[in-house]
Structure formats: structure tokens, C-alpha cells
Design a protein around this motif. Structure first.
Motif, PDB file in Angstrom:
ATOM      1  N   SER A  80     -23.220  11.573  -2.945  1.00 56.76           N
ATOM      2  CA  SER A  80     -22.004  11.270  -2.049  1.00 56.76           C
ATOM      3  C   SER A  80     -20.845  11.005  -2.720  1.00 56.76           C
ATOM      4  N   ALA A  81     -20.873  10.866  -4.071  1.00 52.30           N
ATOM      5  CA  ALA A  81     -19.846  10.517  -4.972  1.00 52.30           C
ATOM      6  C   ALA A  81     -19.327  11.556  -5.703  1.00 52.30           C
ATOM      7  N   VAL A  82     -20.103  12.937  -5.593  1.00 51.49           N
ATOM      8  CA  VAL A  82     -19.531  14.046  -6.624  1.00 51.49           C
ATOM      9  C   VAL A  82     -18.907  15.144  -5.622  1.00 51.49           C
ATOM     10  N   LYS A  83     -18.020  15.945  -6.029  1.00 52.66           N
ATOM     11  CA  LYS A  83     -17.478  17.198  -5.189  1.00 52.66           C
ATOM     12  C   LYS A  83     -18.622  18.286  -4.902  1.00 52.66           C
ATOM     13  N   PHE A  84     -19.587  18.621  -5.896  1.00 55.96           N
ATOM     14  CA  PHE A  84     -20.478  19.697  -6.158  1.00 55.96           C
ATOM     15  C   PHE A  84     -21.801  19.442  -5.121  1.00 55.96           C
ATOM     16  N   ALA A  85     -22.421  20.206  -4.697  1.00 53.20           N
ATOM     17  CA  ALA A  85     -23.672  20.128  -4.196  1.00 53.20           C
ATOM     18  C   ALA A  85     -24.818  19.931  -5.056  1.00 53.20           C
ATOM     19  N   MET A  86     -24.832  18.607  -5.274  1.00 55.72           N
ATOM     20  CA  MET A  86     -25.508  18.113  -6.461  1.00 55.72           C
ATOM     21  C   MET A  86     -27.201  18.480  -6.301  1.00 55.72           C
ATOM     22  N   ALA A  87     -27.738  18.379  -5.198  1.00 51.22           N
ATOM     23  CA  ALA A  87     -29.192  18.721  -4.925  1.00 51.22           C
ATOM     24  C   ALA A  87     -29.256  20.160  -5.120  1.00 51.22           C
ATOM     25  N   GLU A  88     -28.466  21.024  -4.712  1.00 44.67           N
ATOM     26  CA  GLU A  88     -28.893  22.324  -4.876  1.00 44.67           C
ATOM     27  C   GLU A  88     -28.570  23.015  -6.056  1.00 44.67           C
ATOM     28  N   GLU A  89     -27.731  22.387  -6.863  1.00 41.79           N
ATOM     29  CA  GLU A  89     -27.536  22.665  -8.253  1.00 41.79           C
ATOM     30  C   GLU A  89     -28.726  22.412  -9.035  1.00 41.79           C
ATOM     31  N   TYR A  90     -29.179  20.982  -8.992  1.00 43.98           N
ATOM     32  CA  TYR A  90     -30.520  20.827  -9.737  1.00 43.98           C
ATOM     33  C   TYR A  90     -31.518  21.485  -9.216  1.00 43.98           C
ATOM     34  N   LEU A  91     -31.701  21.871  -8.001  1.00 41.37           N
ATOM     35  CA  LEU A  91     -32.728  22.919  -7.612  1.00 41.37           C
ATOM     36  C   LEU A  91     -32.868  24.160  -8.242  1.00 41.37           C
ATOM     37  N   ALA A  92     -31.599  24.726  -8.328  1.00 42.84           N
ATOM     38  CA  ALA A  92     -31.355  25.850  -8.780  1.00 42.84           C
ATOM     39  C   ALA A  92     -31.781  25.910 -10.521  1.00 42.84           C
ATOM     40  N   ASP A  93     -31.268  24.729 -11.057  1.00 33.41           N
ATOM     41  CA  ASP A  93     -31.602  24.479 -12.382  1.00 33.41           C
ATOM     42  C   ASP A  93     -33.073  24.296 -12.800  1.00 33.41           C
ATOM     43  N   ALA A  94     -33.930  23.676 -11.943  1.00 34.24           N
ATOM     44  CA  ALA A  94     -35.188  23.122 -12.173  1.00 34.24           C
ATOM     45  C   ALA A  94     -35.928  24.408 -11.792  1.00 34.24           C
ATOM     46  N   LEU A  95     -35.514  25.520 -11.111  1.00 37.99           N
ATOM     47  CA  LEU A  95     -36.329  27.032 -10.862  1.00 37.99           C
ATOM     48  C   LEU A  95     -35.917  27.610 -12.076  1.00 37.99           C
ATOM     49  N   ASN A  96     -34.852  27.580 -12.741  1.00 36.79           N
ATOM     50  CA  ASN A  96     -34.637  28.350 -14.003  1.00 36.79           C
ATOM     51  C   ASN A  96     -35.485  27.842 -15.246  1.00 36.79           C
ATOM     52  N   MET A  97     -35.649  26.479 -15.160  1.00 32.82           N
ATOM     53  CA  MET A  97     -36.398  25.957 -16.297  1.00 32.82           C
ATOM     54  C   MET A  97     -37.638  26.361 -16.160  1.00 32.82           C
ATOM     55  N   THR A  98     -38.167  26.177 -14.858  1.00 32.64           N
ATOM     56  CA  THR A  98     -39.707  26.458 -14.727  1.00 32.64           C
ATOM     57  C   THR A  98     -40.158  27.891 -14.974  1.00 32.64           C
ATOM     58  N   LYS A  99     -39.130  28.696 -14.407  1.00 35.48           N
ATOM     59  CA  LYS A  99     -39.414  30.166 -14.747  1.00 35.48           C
ATOM     60  C   LYS A  99     -39.432  30.250 -16.219  1.00 35.48           C
ATOM     61  N   GLN A 100     -38.585  29.619 -17.033  1.00 35.39           N
ATOM     62  CA  GLN A 100     -38.274  29.895 -18.588  1.00 35.39           C
ATOM     63  C   GLN A 100     -39.575  29.553 -19.087  1.00 35.39           C
ATOM     64  N   GLY A 101     -40.240  28.270 -18.674  1.00 32.96           N
ATOM     65  CA  GLY A 101     -41.518  27.589 -19.269  1.00 32.96           C
ATOM     66  C   GLY A 101     -42.630  28.680 -18.901  1.00 32.96           C
TER      67      GLY A 101
END
Length: 286
Positions: A96-117
Motif C-alpha cells: 500500500s506504500a508503493v506505486k507499482f503492483a508489488m505482488a504481481e511483480e514479485y510473482l513474475a520474478d518468482a516464476l522467472n527464477m523458478t523456470k531458470q532453476g
């Protein structure tokens, strides 16, 4: 940290745009570098029949009886024993204290990191279970084409097929230089991508950088594979099985704190089902 224009404090702001993180290029592509054809139904393991061809067929004279051979086969196990997970906690007060969609961005990063592993493990399986070439001479731009076609030849001499090549960034650059200059008008190189050459989909692989890539083999043993000496993998996509029996990608409200969790999970099987059709080219490392 305050921003001063002379002696005046000026306003600060945080951008709503996110600087993208960097990940390995995707080189594990179904139908190109591996197959999913053996996936059937819910299971923790699959067993694929491999027929024994029996004796060689040789000519005889006309007017003779058949010589019968008993049916015989072996089983190739494909076991779903590699689990990949990534979970990030996002507190509500943070989101609630940042302008970007924090949850969605971390979800996309988690997906990319998992696929990379998952990709590192898949490449480790190819290197561990494929056939290692006896050629350990370092590949250069001058001999890259010769080395590449020699690996393809080895598969053909094994009576197999070859339709892809994963090559290091250094070798890819050398191939672009040699083949690009030699055949500038060839549509295979005009875009700067060697999509098809010598009957192979040639793919630049920037994942040969990990010294300890790990995966669990079909027996459940953890394997640690050094990828840094690998220069090329030439193979047939049908010879490599990479299957998922579970995949999950979600934002989940937490029961323990006010906020959510960005979670990704894959459960995967890796098997080289025909080692004679996956040839690994390594170089001697000093």
C-alpha cells in the motif's frame, strides 16, 4: 537521502516502473530441445518400453523356415522427483506504500527464477546422462563449424537423429561471424539468429555458466554437474524427456500476516532416454 539544489531541499519521487531483472535465455523448448510425449495421466513416475531389436537380419537362400526370437524389452523410468519452489512474502503495508503492483511483480520474478532453476537442472541432466565427446580441444571461430558438424556426424553414425544444438555464447558469436560473412543473404543468418543450419536448430545458450548445477536422477540420487566446461550439446529432441506433473502459479492471502504470498512451484522429471542421440562437447579447463 536528501536531494539539494544548492542549499534548497527539492522533492523526491519513486518511479512506478520497475527495472527488469536479468534471467537466463530460455533454451528448454518443448518440441525443439526436449519432448513431453511420454506424459500420461496422473503419476509420480512413468515407465517407457524400449524394444530389443534382437539379432541382425542377414540374407539366406529362398525356401526356408523362420527363426523365431523371443520378445524382449527394457524399461526407461521417468520419475517426477525434482521439485522447484519460490515464495515471496508481500506485507500489505508494503504494497500500500508503493506505486507499482508489488505482488504481481514479485510473482513474475518468482516464476522467472523458478523456470531458470528448472532449466539449469534440465541442462545438467543432458550433460550428465548424454554421451560425452572424446574431443576436448577448445572450439574457436575457425573450427566451430567443423566441431559442430562432427558432433552431428557422431549421432548419425550411432544410427540416430539430430535436430538441435545448444552452443555457448562464445561459439555462437564465432558461428555468426563465420557463417554470416560466408552467406550474408541466407535467411538463416540475416536476422542474426542461426535458427536452422546443417539440419539443426542452433540456439545460443547462456546457461553454461554454473559450476554446480543440480538435479535428481531417475534413481533419486542428487547429481551435481559442472557446466562451465561445456561448449556444445547436439541432440535430438525426442531423446530428452522433461515432464511436469504439477505446476502452480498463484498469489495467496496469508493466514499469518496482513498481506499475500507470491508462490510458484514445478514438479519435474528429467531423463535422457537415448544417450546415443545427445552428444556433449566439453573443453579441457586449465
Amino acid at each position: 537521502m536528501a536531494v539539494l539544489y544548492g542549499t534548497q531541499n527539492v522533492d523526491e519521487n519513486y518511479s512506478s516502473a520497475i527495472e527488469p531483472n536479468l534471467y537466463s535465455d530460455t533454451v528448454l523448448i518443448p518440441g525443439v530441445t526436449y519432448t513431453e510425449k511420454y506424459m500420461e495421466g496422473p503419476a509420480g513416475g512413468l515407465f517407457v518400453h524400449k524394444l530389443d531389436s534382437g539379432n541382425e537380419v542377414e540374407p539366406g537362400t529362398p525356401g526356408r523356415d523362420f527363426t523365431d526370437e523371443a520378445a524382449k524389452d527394457s524399461l526407461i523410468p521417468i520419475v517426477f522427483n525434482n521439485n522447484f519452489q519460490k515464495s515471496r512474502k508481500i506485507y500489505g503495508v508494503q504494497a500500500s506504500a508503493v506505486k507499482f503492483a508489488m505482488a504481481e511483480e514479485y510473482l513474475a520474478d518468482a516464476l522467472n527464477m523458478t523456470k531458470q532453476g528448472r532449466q539449469y537442472s534440465g541442462i545438467a541432466c543432458m550433460v550428465e546422462e548424454g554421451t560425452v565427446s572424446e574431443d576436448t580441444e577448445t572450439t574457436t571461430p575457425d573450427n566451430a563449424v567443423e566441431k559442430l558438424t562432427a558432433l552431428r556426424k557422431q549421432i548419425k553414425d550411432n544410427k540416430g537423429q539430430a535436430n538441435f544444438a545448444l552452443v555457448s555464447t562464445e561459439i555462437y558469436a564465432g558461428l555468426l561471424s563465420k557463417l554470416g560473412l560466408a552467406t550474408v543473404m541466407d535467411p538463416a543468418v540475416t536476422s542474426g539468429e542461426l535458427m536452422k543450419r546443417f539440419g539443426l536448430s542452433i540456439i545460443e545458450c547462456n546457461s553454461f555458466d554454473k559450476k554446480e548445477a543440480k538435479y535428481y536422477d531417475r534413481t533419486g540420487s542428487e547429481k551435481t554437474v559442472d557446466l562451465t566446461s561445456v561448449e556444445m550439446i547436439v541432440g535430438y529432441n525426442e531423446a530428452v524427456s522433461i515432464l511436469d506433473n504439477f505446476a502452480m502459479y498463484r498469489l495467496k492471502d496469508s493466514e499469518n500476516f496482513a498481506g499475500s504470498k507470491a508462490q510458484v512451484e514445478y514438479n519435474t522429471a528429467f531423463t535422457v532416454n537415448s544417450p546415443a542421440q545427445v552428444i556433449i562437447k566439453k573443453k579441457t579447463v586449465d
